[in-house]
Design an enzyme around this catalytic site. Structure first.
Site, PDB file in Angstrom:
ATOM      1  N   HIS A 190       0.834  -1.366  -0.202  1.00 54.84           N
ATOM      2  CA  HIS A 190      -0.025   0.129  -0.010  1.00 54.84           C
ATOM      3  C   HIS A 190       0.739   1.170   0.014  1.00 54.84           C
ATOM      4  CE1 HIS A 190      -3.702  -2.267   0.755  1.00 54.84           C
ATOM      5  NE2 HIS A 190      -2.827  -3.071   1.591  1.00 54.84           N
ATOM      6  N   ARG A 221      -0.330   4.303  -0.495  1.00 55.49           N
ATOM      7  CA  ARG A 221      -0.997   5.399  -0.122  1.00 55.49           C
ATOM      8  C   ARG A 221      -1.180   6.819  -0.762  1.00 55.49           C
ATOM      9  NH1 ARG A 221      -3.433   1.630   3.059  1.00 55.49           N
ATOM     10  NH2 ARG A 221      -2.413   1.475   5.271  1.00 55.49           N
ATOM     11  N   ASN A 261      -6.493   0.799  -3.022  1.00 57.38           N
ATOM     12  CA  ASN A 261      -7.520   1.612  -2.010  1.00 57.38           C
ATOM     13  C   ASN A 261      -6.772   2.867  -1.679  1.00 57.38           C
ATOM     14  OD1 ASN A 261      -5.236   0.337  -0.599  1.00 57.38           O
ATOM     15  ND2 ASN A 261      -6.439  -0.222   1.119  1.00 57.38           N
ATOM     16  N   ASP A 293      -8.875  -5.043  -2.448  1.00 58.27           N
ATOM     17  CA  ASP A 293      -7.863  -5.598  -1.234  1.00 58.27           C
ATOM     18  C   ASP A 293      -8.336  -4.173  -0.094  1.00 58.27           C
ATOM     19  OD1 ASP A 293      -6.081  -6.677   0.488  1.00 58.27           O
ATOM     20  OD2 ASP A 293      -4.960  -5.086   0.347  1.00 58.27           O
ATOM     21  N   HIS A 340      -9.196 -10.183  -1.290  1.00 56.00           N
ATOM     22  CA  HIS A 340      -8.850 -10.058   0.094  1.00 56.00           C
ATOM     23  C   HIS A 340     -10.135 -10.951   0.646  1.00 56.00           C
ATOM     24  CE1 HIS A 340      -8.814  -7.454   4.110  1.00 56.00           C
ATOM     25  NE2 HIS A 340     -10.235  -7.938   3.915  1.00 56.00           N
ATOM     26  N   ASN A 364      -5.139  -6.844   9.380  1.00 58.88           N
ATOM     27  CA  ASN A 364      -6.299  -7.711   8.925  1.00 58.88           C
ATOM     28  C   ASN A 364      -5.948  -8.351   7.500  1.00 58.88           C
ATOM     29  OD1 ASN A 364      -9.060  -8.557   8.309  1.00 58.88           O
ATOM     30  ND2 ASN A 364      -9.827  -6.656   7.647  1.00 58.88           N
ATOM     31  N   ASP A 416       2.173  -7.079   2.571  1.00 63.82           N
ATOM     32  CA  ASP A 416       0.832  -6.346   2.889  1.00 63.82           C
ATOM     33  C   ASP A 416       1.399  -4.977   3.489  1.00 63.82           C
ATOM     34  OD1 ASP A 416      -1.531  -5.464   3.096  1.00 63.82           O
ATOM     35  OD2 ASP A 416      -2.164  -7.020   4.507  1.00 63.82           O
ATOM     36  N   HIS A 452       0.830   3.595   8.367  1.00 65.78           N
ATOM     37  CA  HIS A 452      -0.096   4.392   9.221  1.00 65.78           C
ATOM     38  C   HIS A 452       0.934   5.334   9.963  1.00 65.78           C
ATOM     39  CE1 HIS A 452      -3.676   2.295   7.998  1.00 65.78           C
ATOM     40  NE2 HIS A 452      -3.160   1.224   8.570  1.00 65.78           N
TER      41      HIS A 452
HETATM   42 ZN   LIG Z   1      -6.089  -7.239   2.306  1.00 68.27          ZN
END
Ligand SMILES: [Zn+2]
Length: 427
Positions: A66, A68, A98, A156, A183, A282, A309, A313
């Site tokens: 990710h 971001r 995402n 995802d 996912h 998650n 993954d 954050h």
């Molecule tokens: Zn996921």
């Protein structure tokens, strides 16, 4: 500039190579594996890297990151995500859609490519969304995103709960030979859960996410893949049930591949006992039985690849009550030493661990990476598998520090990362 990497242990699973030797890089490409090095060493135009006692392998490929950007640049951006990748030995990363806006159309895909080209130091391939806005309702512009360079589709962070929508996606992607990336989570069953449902969640009084939440969707997705003949890739497998289902599906010839993350094969839900929000992700950390099943899955290739993954954050976001903290941890800069624990524990050979970090993930998404074949792009990592490191989140190149492994003493140090024949990271 040419580079000679001298006297290392070359491990390239894509060619079945595991031998001592030298690698010559010229014009950004793997030129050859010269037997003698003298004439290069006296050439001023050749940079020599001594790899004695080190491993030379294809740069790692992470198919689950990710970045971001766009939209959440306070957590990470394409530039810092790429630097984090380079520091972890990754030369190719695949980023999830995402973002905000969601990568559900070609203009967002093009934006990511543009930023990656101008600010990124490793190869970046985007994954497009399955559904518009990842809302699970109508299909995103998959054809356009494929034309723009997306290498797979995924919602995802969320599953596609509507099986009919998933079926349409699986029918549609076959025109492009890209997989649907799942996912696997039944969001209704997960409900307000924040950690694995089990003894520990009961002790802590936290709402649990049962393993069944994952198993149900893995089973459903395999069923729809069987119905449509599509290629299915299952993300971050965390349960013994998923491993069993994927193993059986592969035996029947279903076109399914799967990945596991280092945190799921290293940690269990015991790590949540201090209410550490850096143990919240998650799918959640599971029981010891599940952890061992994931390792068995990696061993018999039910689980093909290792992926991080990487989910950055900000510290503020994680510095809240466990219930309120966002899911996810960073993973790029700890992936190698954590994966090497599988070698140390006698679970997998070094060659197989490297394979799960290079050619295998590349093949899942047809990236054409993860190899030292002569003539291919010189994406190379040189690492010392024996050198001890202490994980220090303050040294991370990622913007984010949310790692449960901060302070851990591990073995495995990235010495140099090379992309297209250019050294982009040295420790
Ligand atoms: Zn996921």
């Amino acid at each position: 500039m040419s580079i000679l990497i001298k006297g290392g242990r070359i491990i390239d699973p894509s060619q079945g190579i595991d031998q001592k030797g030298n690698v010559l890089i010229e014009n950004g490409k793997i030129k050859s594996f010269p037997k003698t090095t003298k004439k290069f060493e006296s050439d001023k135009k050749v940079k020599v890297i001594d790899a004695k006692g080190k491993v030379i392998s294809p740069g790692f490929v992470d198919i689950h990151v990710h970045l971001r950007e766009p939209g959440f640049e306070h957590k990470e951006n394409i530039s810092t995500g790429c630097k984090s990748a380079a520091a972890g030995g990754f030369t190719t990363i695949v980023c999830m859609p995402n973002t905000n806006p969601v990568n559900d159309n070609a203009s967002v895909t093009e934006y990511i490519f543009l930023k990656a080209r101008t600010e990124g130091i490793v190869n970046v391939f985007p994954i497009g969304a399955i559904t518009k806005g990842q809302k699970g309702e109508s299909l995103a512009q998959i054809g356009e995103m494929y034309e723009a360079g997306c290498v797979g589709v995924s919602d995802d962070g969320m599953p596609v709960m509507n099986s009919k929508v998933l079926r349409h996606a699986m029918e549609y992607v076959q025109a492009f030979d890209i997989p649907v990336i799942s996912h696997a989570e039944d969001v209704n069953l997960s409900g307000a859960g924040v950690m694995n449902e089990g003894e520990v969640s009961t002790q802590l009084g936290l709402a649990g996410i049962p393993c069944a939440s994952e198993d149900i969707i893995v089973s459903r997705d395999i069923t729809v893949a069987e119905l449509t003949g599509a290629r299915l890739h299952i993300c971050h497998v965390s349960t013994a049930g998923s491993v069993r289902l994927i193993r059986a599906a592969k035996k029947r010839g279903v076109k399914v591949t799967a990945e596991a993350t280092p945190h799921h094969f290293i940690l269990t839900d015991n790590a949540v006992k201090q209410y550490d929000t850096n143990a919240k992700m998650n799918p959640p950390l599971r029981s010891e039985t599940d952890r061992l099943a994931v390792i068995e899955g990696l061993k018999d290739d039910t689980l093909d690849a290792i992926a991080t993954d990487h989910a950055p954050h900000s510290e503020d976001e994680k510095k809240v009550e466990f219930d309120l903290a966002p899911f996810g941890i960073v993973g790029l800069e700890t992936a190698l030493p954590l994966s090497l624990k599988l070698v140390e524990d006698g679970e997998l050979s070094l060659e197989r661990v490297i394979s799960k970090l290079t050619n295998v993930p590349s093949d899942i998404l047809n990236l054409g990476k993860g190899t030292l074949k002569e003539g291919s792009a010189a994406d190379v990592v040189i690492f010392d598998p024996e050198k001890e490191i202490i994980v220090d989140k303050n040294q991370f190149h990622s913007k984010a520090k949310n790692s449960p492994f901060d302070g851990w003493k591990l073995k495995g140090s990235i010495e140099h990362t090379i992309v297209n024949g250019k050294v982009i990271y040295s420790s």
